[in-house]
Design an enzyme around this catalytic site. Structure first.
Site, PDB file in Angstrom:
ATOM      1  N   GLU A 199       9.217  -4.114  13.461  1.00 51.18           N
ATOM      2  CA  GLU A 199       8.813  -3.456  12.598  1.00 51.18           C
ATOM      3  C   GLU A 199       7.811  -2.752  13.047  1.00 51.18           C
ATOM      4  OE1 GLU A 199       7.590  -4.100   8.291  1.00 51.18           O
ATOM      5  OE2 GLU A 199       9.021  -2.460   7.625  1.00 51.18           O
ATOM      6  N   LYS A 204      -1.202  -6.805  -9.175  1.00 51.19           N
ATOM      7  CA  LYS A 204      -1.920  -6.823  -8.219  1.00 51.19           C
ATOM      8  C   LYS A 204      -1.848  -5.882  -7.619  1.00 51.19           C
ATOM      9  CE  LYS A 204      -3.192  -8.204  -4.184  1.00 51.19           C
ATOM     10  NZ  LYS A 204      -3.616  -7.131  -3.828  1.00 51.19           N
ATOM     11  N   SER A 231       5.285  -6.938   3.740  1.00 50.26           N
ATOM     12  CA  SER A 231       5.387  -7.047   4.827  1.00 50.26           C
ATOM     13  C   SER A 231       6.394  -8.296   4.656  1.00 50.26           C
ATOM     14  CB  SER A 231       4.026  -7.510   5.668  1.00 50.26           C
ATOM     15  OG  SER A 231       3.723  -8.734   5.339  1.00 50.26           O
ATOM     16  N   CYS A 278       9.546   1.762   4.175  1.00 50.55           N
ATOM     17  CA  CYS A 278      10.642   0.180   4.078  1.00 50.55           C
ATOM     18  C   CYS A 278      11.988   0.178   4.564  1.00 50.55           C
ATOM     19  CB  CYS A 278      10.666  -0.671   3.525  1.00 50.55           C
ATOM     20  SG  CYS A 278      11.190  -0.665   2.002  1.00 50.55           S
ATOM     21  N   PHE A 291       0.906  -1.052  -0.300  1.00 51.76           N
ATOM     22  CA  PHE A 291       0.118  -0.120   0.041  1.00 51.76           C
ATOM     23  C   PHE A 291       0.893   0.827   0.070  1.00 51.76           C
ATOM     24  CE2 PHE A 291       0.977   0.170   4.205  1.00 51.76           C
ATOM     25  CZ  PHE A 291       0.977   1.591   4.778  1.00 51.76           C
ATOM     26  N   GLU A 321      -5.286  -3.550  -2.106  1.00 51.71           N
ATOM     27  CA  GLU A 321      -6.995  -3.715  -2.250  1.00 51.71           C
ATOM     28  C   GLU A 321      -6.941  -2.017  -1.580  1.00 51.71           C
ATOM     29  OE1 GLU A 321      -4.998  -5.543  -0.999  1.00 51.71           O
ATOM     30  OE2 GLU A 321      -6.162  -7.089   0.883  1.00 51.71           O
ATOM     31  N   ARG A 322      -5.933  -1.528  -0.052  1.00 54.75           N
ATOM     32  CA  ARG A 322      -6.402  -0.049   0.418  1.00 54.75           C
ATOM     33  C   ARG A 322      -5.872   0.835  -0.622  1.00 54.75           C
ATOM     34  NH1 ARG A 322      -2.661  -1.256   4.924  1.00 54.75           N
ATOM     35  NH2 ARG A 322      -2.288  -3.373   4.980  1.00 54.75           N
TER      36      ARG A 322
HETATM   37  P1  NAD Z   1       1.443  -6.262   3.412  1.00 51.47           P
HETATM   38  O1  NAD Z   1       2.244  -8.119   3.215  1.00 51.47           O
HETATM   39  O2  NAD Z   1      -0.015  -6.346   3.921  1.00 51.47           O
HETATM   40  O3  NAD Z   1       0.322  -6.982   1.680  1.00 51.47           O
HETATM   41  C1  NAD Z   1       1.034  -6.632  -0.031  1.00 51.47           C
HETATM   42  C2  NAD Z   1       0.822  -7.620  -0.642  1.00 51.47           C
HETATM   43  O4  NAD Z   1       0.347  -8.722  -0.367  1.00 51.47           O
HETATM   44  C3  NAD Z   1      -0.471  -6.287  -0.754  1.00 51.47           C
HETATM   45  O5  NAD Z   1      -0.599  -6.278  -2.378  1.00 51.47           O
HETATM   46  C4  NAD Z   1      -1.594  -7.566   0.024  1.00 51.47           C
HETATM   47  O6  NAD Z   1      -3.279  -6.871  -1.095  1.00 51.47           O
HETATM   48  C5  NAD Z   1      -1.186  -9.013   0.047  1.00 51.47           C
HETATM   49  N1  NAD Z   1      -1.321  -9.863   1.122  1.00 51.47           N
HETATM   50  C6  NAD Z   1      -1.278  -9.440   2.048  1.00 51.47           C
HETATM   51  N2  NAD Z   1      -1.960 -10.418   3.184  1.00 51.47           N
HETATM   52  C7  NAD Z   1      -1.733 -10.933   2.454  1.00 51.47           C
HETATM   53  C8  NAD Z   1      -1.224 -13.008   2.593  1.00 51.47           C
HETATM   54  N3  NAD Z   1      -1.568 -13.435   3.830  1.00 51.47           N
HETATM   55  N4  NAD Z   1      -1.028 -13.984   1.679  1.00 51.47           N
HETATM   56  C9  NAD Z   1      -0.766 -13.117   0.561  1.00 51.47           C
HETATM   57  N5  NAD Z   1      -0.953 -11.441   0.310  1.00 51.47           N
HETATM   58  C10 NAD Z   1      -1.467 -11.189   0.704  1.00 51.47           C
HETATM   59  O7  NAD Z   1       2.404  -5.250   3.193  1.00 51.47           O
HETATM   60  P2  NAD Z   1       1.731  -3.667   3.204  1.00 51.47           P
HETATM   61  O8  NAD Z   1       0.900  -3.332   4.570  1.00 51.47           O
HETATM   62  O9  NAD Z   1       0.780  -3.582   2.197  1.00 51.47           O
HETATM   63  O10 NAD Z   1       2.866  -3.294   2.898  1.00 51.47           O
HETATM   64  C11 NAD Z   1       3.879  -2.244   4.269  1.00 51.47           C
HETATM   65  C12 NAD Z   1       4.549  -3.754   4.514  1.00 51.47           C
HETATM   66  O11 NAD Z   1       5.706  -3.137   3.351  1.00 51.47           O
HETATM   67  C13 NAD Z   1       5.915  -3.240   5.152  1.00 51.47           C
HETATM   68  O12 NAD Z   1       5.729  -4.352   6.159  1.00 51.47           O
HETATM   69  C14 NAD Z   1       7.041  -2.586   4.098  1.00 51.47           C
HETATM   70  O13 NAD Z   1       8.161  -2.967   4.926  1.00 51.47           O
HETATM   71  C15 NAD Z   1       6.921  -3.293   3.313  1.00 51.47           C
HETATM   72  N6  NAD Z   1       8.094  -2.915   1.841  1.00 51.47           N
HETATM   73  C16 NAD Z   1       8.735  -3.920   1.740  1.00 51.47           C
HETATM   74  C17 NAD Z   1       9.599  -3.074   0.516  1.00 51.47           C
HETATM   75  C18 NAD Z   1      11.636  -3.123  -0.034  1.00 51.47           C
HETATM   76  O14 NAD Z   1      11.282  -2.982  -1.286  1.00 51.47           O
HETATM   77  N7  NAD Z   1      11.071  -4.011   1.254  1.00 51.47           N
HETATM   78  C19 NAD Z   1       8.966  -1.800  -0.072  1.00 51.47           C
HETATM   79  C20 NAD Z   1       7.921  -1.097   0.323  1.00 51.47           C
HETATM   80  C21 NAD Z   1       7.235  -1.933   1.708  1.00 51.47           C
END
Ligand code: NAD
Length: 496
Positions: free
Chosen positions: A387, A187, A240, A295, A163, A190-191
């Site tokens: 985190e 994909k 994450s 991140c 997101f 969704e937020r």
């Molecule tokens: P998230 O892991 O909750 O969601 C990421 C994506 O995965 C979304 O598209 C979501 O719909 C999907 N998703 C969520 N839960 C899932 C599940 N159980 N199974 C399969 N797919 C699922 O992350 P977020 O809250 O959208 O973003 C924040 C996180 O992303 C933080 O931990 C941040 O550090 C990380 N991030 C990392 C980087 C990097 O380059 N390392 C960059 C940006 C964000």
């Protein structure tokens, strides 16, 4: 698809419902009836809805991608890159609109949103340059015999994004994957589905053929279908750690190549000889920029020896920031509560709250947390090792550099690490010792600019290589090795 942008300022605006984009058409999910609200974090009100897709929508996107791939993969690489020249121009022309849209659904301040879109434009520019850097390698290995590496497309590939950067993170993947000749299924989170939809519209205007880029909205079921689909060849993920690790395992178990970036707990080491103003400005910008939802954000400041004069400068700067004007909201009410829980927990465990962002308020209904600085945190406290993903800086005090490096390296994450010092020797020692994929010397957010690759180590990334830069191109292509004998020679050797 999205109504012409009209809002100026932060007034609440409603947008059209987010849907799938398959074979060049906006469409409803085939069977899923799940519809979720898209909330504006500044007001806590629904600004749109998203129709969540399912497994059958992934199937439809794969079929559309396969049909488009036949022709697209045969386009000369220079022609494929032309789409990115046009996209860059279109993004520049629509910079304001893209930034406001992003600001509405993600909550970032307008300036932060604009910076994200500008970074997305830089990624698109890298796509323009790929025909020049991606010419392949060729060598005459024997008289009249050459070996050559040719970069071939994989087929239909997929990417899942978080997101916090709905414009930039898709553009970490799309230039390399599309210029490399693949068809893509994206994909969004969704937020925040709207910024990505607008980007997809611009790809169409830039001349990308129908079906080359497909969008499937949704959550876990769509991601799992992308991991499992036998005809999707590669899977990129940013999000994450918990999810990155799970989907890396799932996609790899189906024989897909996968690169999944996860979360972070970034440590900044500050030693007494650091420049006070540079350090204080950088640390504050790093931990509160985008409300700490990056991140690459600073999360722990390891204070080596007596650096009270620097901490005081950091506290003074952070305390002056105005929530709503200098710091945006966090993404959801659940995120606000989670962040507050870390602050409460640390205080209960003995940390001192130097700047307290709890209870901060700006626009009514929004999810606000002000900049917060916690002193005397220990590496064992959740605020010291997990985190938080909010505008919170935890200060851990240590007597020497060795202990600072030890604490940093004991943390499972390995995204970014920074050292603030005026000593080249100290900087070098830290840069050579820390377990982090991206390091900063007197830089608070050491994001490698194009063409350098973005990617963390340990629990911050699963799979080999970086997602951007040249590594990204290698990830989204396969390398064919061609050996050619150019003339029939009289003299024989083992290659004859
Ligand atoms: P998230 O892991 O909750 O969601 C990421 C994506 O995965 C979304 O598209 C979501 O719909 C999907 N998703 C969520 N839960 C899932 C599940 N159980 N199974 C399969 N797919 C699922 O992350 P977020 O809250 O959208 O973003 C924040 C996180 O992303 C933080 O931990 C941040 O550090 C990380 N991030 C990392 C980087 C990097 O380059 N390392 C960059 C940006 C964000």
């Amino acid at each position: 698809m999205i109504p012409k942008f009209t809002a100026k300022g932060y007034e609440f605006t409603e947008f059209a419902t987010a849907r799938n984009y398959i074979a060049g058409e906006w469409c409803d999910p085939l069977t899923s009836k799940d519809v979720q609200d898209v909330l504006n974090p500044r007001h806590g009100k629904a600004m749109s809805k998203v129709k969540m897709g399912g497994k059958d929508d992934v199937d439809a996107a794969v079929r559309a991608g396969e049909a488009a791939f036949k022709d697209w993969s045969q386009w000369p690489i220079r022609d494929r890159a032309q789409v990115f020249y046009k996209l860059k121009t279109l993004m520049e022309a629509n910079l304001e609109e893209l930034s406001w849209l992003l600001s509405h659904e993600n909550g970032k301040l307008f300036g932060e949103s604009k910076a994200e879109v500008e970074k997305g434009i830089e990624c698109a520019e890298y796509g323009c340059s790929l025909p020049n850097v991606g010419a392949g390698e060729k060598l005459e290995v024997s008289r009249g015999v050459t070996c050559e590496v040719v970069y071939n497309a994989l087929g239909v590939v997929a990417g899942v994004v978080p997101f916090n950067f709905p414009n930039m993170v898709p553009l970490w993947m799309l230039p390399q994957a599309l210029v490399g000749g693949n068809a893509f299924i994206l994909k969004p989170s969704e937020r925040v589905p709207l910024s990505t939809m607008r980007l997809v519209e611009l790809f169409g205007e830039a001349g990308l053929p129908k079906g080359v880029l497909n969008l499937v909205q949704g959550g876990q079921p769509v991601v799992e279908a992308l991991c499992d689909h036998p005809r999707i060849k590669a899977f990129g993920f940013v999000g994450s750690t918990k999810v990155a690790k799970a989907v890396y395992g799932r996609a790899s178990s189906h024989g897909k190549r996968a690169l999944c970036l996860g979360g972070a707990k970034n440590h900044l080491i500050v030693v007494p000889d650091a420049d006070v103003a540079v350090t204080a400005d950088n640390v504050v910008a790093s931990f509160m920029g985008c409300a700490g939802q990056r991140c690459m954000a600073a999360s722990v400041l390891i204070a080596v020896g007596n650096v009270d004069h620097i901490i005081q400068a950091i506290v003074e700067r952070a305390a002056k920031l105005v929530v709503g004007k200098d710091v945006g909201p966090v993404t959801t009410e659940a995120a606000r509560k989670r962040i507050q829980g870390y602050i409460d927990g640390a205080e209960k465990a003995g940390a001192k709250v130097l700047v307290d962002g709890r209870g901060a308020k700006a626009d009514a209904g929004g999810y606000w947390v002000g900049p917060t600085i916690l002193d005397n945190v220990t590496p064992e406290m959740p605020a010291g090792c997990e985190e938080i993903f909010g505008p919170v800086l935890s200060i851990i005090r240590v007597p020497n550099l060795e202990r600072a490096i030890e604490i940093e390296n004991a943390n499972p994450y390995g995204n970014a690490s920074c050292i603030y010092t005026t000593s080249g020797d100290v900087a070098r020692r830290v840069m050579e010792s820390v377990e982090a994929g991206m390091c900063g010397v007197n830089v608070g957010v050491p994001v490698p600019r194009e063409p350098f690759g973005f990617g963390g180590w340990n629990d911050s990334g699963f799979g080999a290589g970086n997602i951007t830069g040249w590594d990204g191109y290698r990830f989204w292509t396969r390398q064919r090795k061609v050996t050619t004998k150019w003339s029939l020679q009289k003299d024989q050797n083992w290659m004859s």
